[in-house]
Design an enzyme around this catalytic site. Structure first.
Site, PDB file in Angstrom:
ATOM      1  N   LYS A   1      -3.540  -9.841  -6.364  1.00  0.00           N
ATOM      2  CA  LYS A   1      -4.813 -10.052  -5.675  1.00  0.00           C
ATOM      3  C   LYS A   1      -5.912  -9.163  -6.278  1.00  0.00           C
ATOM      4  O   LYS A   1      -5.639  -8.036  -6.687  1.00  0.00           O
ATOM      5  CB  LYS A   1      -4.593  -9.670  -4.207  1.00  0.00           C
ATOM      6  CG  LYS A   1      -5.775  -9.888  -3.301  1.00  0.00           C
ATOM      7  CD  LYS A   1      -5.442  -9.408  -1.889  1.00  0.00           C
ATOM      8  CE  LYS A   1      -5.748  -7.947  -1.708  1.00  0.00           C
ATOM      9  NZ  LYS A   1      -6.684  -7.634  -0.636  1.00  0.00           N
TER      10      LYS A   1
ATOM     11  N   LYS B   1       0.833  -1.215   0.000  1.00  0.00           N
ATOM     12  CA  LYS B   1       0.000   0.000   0.000  1.00  0.00           C
ATOM     13  C   LYS B   1       0.856   1.249   0.000  1.00  0.00           C
ATOM     14  O   LYS B   1       0.459   2.264  -0.564  1.00  0.00           O
ATOM     15  CB  LYS B   1      -0.985  -0.008   1.174  1.00  0.00           C
ATOM     16  CG  LYS B   1      -2.074  -1.052   0.973  1.00  0.00           C
ATOM     17  CD  LYS B   1      -3.364  -0.736   1.687  1.00  0.00           C
ATOM     18  CE  LYS B   1      -4.445  -1.698   1.233  1.00  0.00           C
ATOM     19  NZ  LYS B   1      -5.690  -1.595   1.958  1.00  0.00           N
TER      20      LYS B   1
ATOM     21  N   LYS C   1     -10.694  -4.314  -4.072  1.00  0.00           N
ATOM     22  CA  LYS C   1     -11.847  -3.435  -4.344  1.00  0.00           C
ATOM     23  C   LYS C   1     -11.421  -2.032  -4.758  1.00  0.00           C
ATOM     24  O   LYS C   1     -12.156  -1.333  -5.427  1.00  0.00           O
ATOM     25  CB  LYS C   1     -12.810  -3.405  -3.157  1.00  0.00           C
ATOM     26  CG  LYS C   1     -12.258  -2.838  -1.876  1.00  0.00           C
ATOM     27  CD  LYS C   1     -13.354  -2.727  -0.837  1.00  0.00           C
ATOM     28  CE  LYS C   1     -13.191  -3.663   0.329  1.00  0.00           C
ATOM     29  NZ  LYS C   1     -12.004  -3.454   1.170  1.00  0.00           N
TER      30      LYS C   1
HETATM   31  N1  AQP Z   1      -8.802 -11.106  -3.556  1.00  0.00           N
HETATM   32  C1  AQP Z   1      -9.234 -11.598  -2.418  1.00  0.00           C
HETATM   33  N2  AQP Z   1      -9.445 -12.935  -2.312  1.00  0.00           N
HETATM   34  C2  AQP Z   1      -9.904 -13.447  -1.129  1.00  0.00           C
HETATM   35  N3  AQP Z   1     -10.170 -12.713  -0.046  1.00  0.00           N
HETATM   36  C3  AQP Z   1      -9.984 -11.390  -0.120  1.00  0.00           C
HETATM   37  N4  AQP Z   1     -10.169 -10.383   0.758  1.00  0.00           N
HETATM   38  C4  AQP Z   1      -9.828  -9.213   0.183  1.00  0.00           C
HETATM   39  N5  AQP Z   1      -9.440  -9.426  -1.080  1.00  0.00           N
HETATM   40  C5  AQP Z   1      -9.511 -10.766  -1.304  1.00  0.00           C
HETATM   41  C6  AQP Z   1     -10.674 -10.571   2.105  1.00  0.00           C
HETATM   42  O1  AQP Z   1     -11.796  -9.717   2.279  1.00  0.00           O
HETATM   43  C7  AQP Z   1     -11.847  -9.311   3.642  1.00  0.00           C
HETATM   44  C8  AQP Z   1     -12.065  -7.835   3.725  1.00  0.00           C
HETATM   45  O2  AQP Z   1     -10.941  -7.159   3.221  1.00  0.00           O
HETATM   46  P1  AQP Z   1     -10.664  -5.685   3.696  1.00  0.00           P
HETATM   47  O3  AQP Z   1     -11.770  -4.825   3.277  1.00  0.00           O
HETATM   48  O4  AQP Z   1     -10.377  -5.681   5.139  1.00  0.00           O
HETATM   49  O5  AQP Z   1      -9.357  -5.227   2.994  1.00  0.00           O
HETATM   50  P2  AQP Z   1      -8.362  -5.887   2.010  1.00  0.00           P
HETATM   51  O6  AQP Z   1      -7.941  -7.225   2.472  1.00  0.00           O
HETATM   52  O7  AQP Z   1      -7.256  -4.884   1.789  1.00  0.00           O
HETATM   53  O8  AQP Z   1      -9.298  -6.029   0.723  1.00  0.00           O
HETATM   54  P3  AQP Z   1      -9.243  -5.253  -0.638  1.00  0.00           P
HETATM   55  O9  AQP Z   1     -10.422  -5.680  -1.427  1.00  0.00           O
HETATM   56  O10 AQP Z   1      -7.900  -5.452  -1.263  1.00  0.00           O
HETATM   57  O11 AQP Z   1      -9.432  -3.730  -0.200  1.00  0.00           O
HETATM   58  P4  AQP Z   1      -8.562  -2.467  -0.549  1.00  0.00           P
HETATM   59  O12 AQP Z   1      -8.519  -2.414  -2.056  1.00  0.00           O
HETATM   60  O13 AQP Z   1      -9.267  -1.328   0.072  1.00  0.00           O
HETATM   61  O14 AQP Z   1      -7.205  -2.697   0.045  1.00  0.00           O
HETATM   62  C9  AQP Z   1     -10.543  -9.759   4.302  1.00  0.00           C
HETATM   63  O15 AQP Z   1     -10.787 -10.922   5.073  1.00  0.00           O
HETATM   64  C10 AQP Z   1      -9.662 -10.086   3.139  1.00  0.00           C
HETATM   65  O16 AQP Z   1      -8.713 -11.081   3.450  1.00  0.00           O
END
Ligand code: AQP
Length: 332
Positions: free
Chosen positions: A197, A116, A200
């Site tokens: 990965k 990040k 979102k």
């Molecule tokens: N690609 C993924 N595959 C499986 N699990 C995923 N998670 C996120 N991306 C994947 C799981 O979703 C839960 C919530 O995630 P979060 O909102 O806490 O943040 P994150 O892990 O940083 O998810 P994002 O989508 O990548 O968000 P941004 O883009 O804002 O950083 C967690 O349990 C995560 O493991």
């Protein structure tokens, strides 16, 4: 017979973008598995979201949306505690204490911080660095036994365990040491760059399938997914795109790799990609319908937020006062 303590499950999702099938398959979809046998808390972690710059109005809107999605995915706010992190101040209060029991070197090793900060070069703030400590506080505040998460959060959970064990060693047993809960689908990859990965906050809309995308968009995105120059549907190194689609198809249909390979033998990628899109859309369609109904009732969502924040605070206060006593803070 020994009187067994009912175990606790905690997990959270950041309202930092429209949720993807990665969030759904890695976390959200698994949440309802626990609701009968465990005390469950599912949080919309808005305080984590501001580690990356957010538009205030969008953050507010998405907070309601994630809560509505929790309910649309089958969580009952009378049975599970569904709430918003910033409504329960004990999360931030415990995070400060735990900051003092977390080492700079440990936080420097977190891969999410490295990823990040590379993506947000102009805003490498202290919150981004201490994010895992707030996550540890979220979990430890409720004496959590089990944390359903995607694979990307595993390192943070290991750190949570280390912090809890360190605190317990200094002050005697205070926190339950939590275990991660992961299933297949714990890591869904980007459709545009299948070694990365699916996230979102990805700016490339073709890289992500959103839980709320309409059926034709879902199918279109899967049909555009980056694959390879072969035509055979099989899981293998160098075929990350197809392997990712097989994981997604398997999650939505329950089929194993051998069955998927047999089903699409000799038909090429186009038909397979459409089938993945159809299977995904079929599961998401009823969720989208419920979601739209729930989201239209703002006062209902506000009452859920309020009632559940009170329930969460009640539990959080117990742990926080124990921690404050142990570290030597005075009480009034
Ligand atoms: N690609 C993924 N595959 C499986 N699990 C995923 N998670 C996120 N991306 C994947 C799981 O979703 C839960 C919530 O995630 P979060 O909102 O806490 O943040 P994150 O892990 O940083 O998810 P994002 O989508 O990548 O968000 P941004 O883009 O804002 O950083 C967690 O349990 C995560 O493991």
């Amino acid at each position: 017979m020994e009187n067994e303590r009912k175990k606790t499950v905690f997990s959270g999702i950041q309202p930092s973008g429209n949720l993807t099938v990665g969030n759904y398959l890695g976390a959200l979809r698994n949440f309802s598995e626990f609701t009968d046998k465990y005390n469950c808390l599912y949080c919309v972690v808005d305080q984590h979201a501001i580690t990356v710059r957010q538009q205030p109005a969008e953050l507010r809107r998405r907070t309601y949306e994630v809560l509505a999605l929790y309910i649309a995915c089958g969580l009952d706010p009378e049975q599970s505690i569904l709430y918003v992190q910033s409504h329960v101040p004990q999360h931030a209060q415990l995070a400060w204490v735990l900051d003092c029991y977390t080492m700079f070197g440990e936080l420097s090793r977190m891969t999410q911080f490295k990823d990040k900060s590379a993506k947000n070069e102009n805003n490498i703030n202290a919150g981004l660095f201490t994010y895992p400590v707030l996550m540890a506080a979220d979990i430890l505040l409720y004496q959590t036994d089990l944390v359903p998460i995607g694979e990307d959060q595993k390192q943070h959970l290991e750190l949570t365990r280390d912090i809890a064990a360190r605190f317990n060693a200094v002050y005697s047993d205070t926190f339950v040491i939590p275990e991660p809960y992961m299933k297949s689908g714990a890591k869904i990859y980007s459709l545009a760059e299948p070694t990365k990965k699916m996230s979102k906050s990805d700016q490339n809309e073709n890289a992500v399938v959103r839980i709320l995308d309409p059926k034709d968009t879902i199918i279109k995105k899967f049909r555009r997914a980056v694959t390879d120059s072969e035509t055979e549907v099989r899981r293998a190194e160098g075929k990350e795109g197809i392997s990712n689609l097989m994981t997604i198809y398997s999650c939505f249909t329950g089929k194993k790799d051998e069955e998927i390979e047999a089903e699409f033998k000799g038909v090429g990628y186009g038909e397979f990609k459409t089938a993945v899109g159809e299977a995904c859309a079929a599961e998401l369609e009823p969720i989208q319908k419920r979601y739209n109904e729930i989201l239209s009732d703002k006062s209902y969502l506000e009452s859920v937020m309020k009632n559940n924040a009170e329930k969460a605070s009640y539990l959080a206060r117990k742990t926080l006062s124990k921690v404050y006593r142990k570290v030597g803070f005075t009480t009034l």
